[in-house]
Design an enzyme around this catalytic site. Sequence first.
Site, short mmCIF file in Angstrom:
data_model
loop_
_atom_site.label_atom_id
_atom_site.label_comp_id
_atom_site.label_asym_id
_atom_site.label_seq_id
_atom_site.Cartn_x
_atom_site.Cartn_y
_atom_site.Cartn_z
N SER A 150 0.87 -1.18 0.00
CA SER A 150 0.00 0.00 0.00
C SER A 150 0.90 1.23 0.00
CB SER A 150 -0.84 -0.01 1.28
OG SER A 150 -1.48 1.24 1.48
N TYR A 163 -2.31 -1.26 10.38
CA TYR A 163 -2.24 -1.37 8.91
C TYR A 163 -0.89 -0.85 8.39
CZ TYR A 163 -4.05 -1.07 4.09
OH TYR A 163 -4.27 -1.23 2.74
#
Length: 268
Positions: A150, A163
């Site tokens: 990401s 995350y």
Amino acid sequence: MISQGVKDMLKDRTAIITGSTSGIGLGIAETLAAAGATVMLNGFGDAVRIEEIRRNLAERHGVRVAYSGADLSKPAEVRLMVEQTAAELGAVDILVNNAGIQHVASIGEFPDDKWDAILAINLSVAFHAIKAVVPGMQERRWGRIVNIASAHGLVASTGKAAYVAAKHGVVGLTKVVALELANDGVTCNAICPGWVDTPLVERQVEAQAREAGMAVDQVRDELLREKQPMLAFTTPEEIGALAVFLCSDAAATMTGTALPIDGGWTAQ
Ligand code: NAD
């Protein structure tokens, strides 16, 4: 259509895409199948809908497609998924570690169980799956490992401790695997998307709209404005096209990279 021109590029290659019943994983499965790969789908969802996806992919692209319902939070099921793929479709040539979950909360309030779950699904699954496929790839001297990290594997945002930690971990894992397998015919790269319009993002948008009493469209606009100079979502198929490129012969010497596809997010 992006997939045109790559037909048969991955013919005779077998690919596992984790978390491919939805969103980016489904887009990658679509693009790999369009390039001729045999595909093992994985992920949660309604059984009838998943069978529809499986049949549809197989029929439209003329490739074999199977499904593993492995719950990746259990390492034993990750290994079983790899064994099932080898038994049903052939040895695994391509592994796309895509499954991921999200939870947004500030550090003082971040629930312990959410931390554990996010680290397990977004990071540890990649370790267990890579460990399971690598010996076969080394033996055959060909393999492609693509980890969906990401923009949050490269930079941070508030509210996303687990995350961001997991995705930075994925980028680190990618580099180690790339170095260890550098002369074995196996590459390992990470893709780092910015905002992609998927159910995972939809859930964040809806939660934020509810909390702020705002319209969903307005929240989507603001999400983009906050992070991405280019005010457009990337599509799952565009991520898939990048994955196909990483699996192609042209990318044979690309390894250990973390490639942003993020509308300029991490250029700032
Ligand atoms: P999504 O929620 O649409 O899909 C996630 C997939 O993972 C689903 O198929 C789900 O069933 C599967 N999954 C979740 N837990 C699982 C488990 N325990 N076992 C097996 N499967 C499981 O999400 P998405 O947006 O498509 O995200 C896919 C990946 O892309 C994730 O790793 C995410 O972090 C990453 N990513 C997404 C975005 C974005 O903007 N959507 C941006 C950057 C990175």
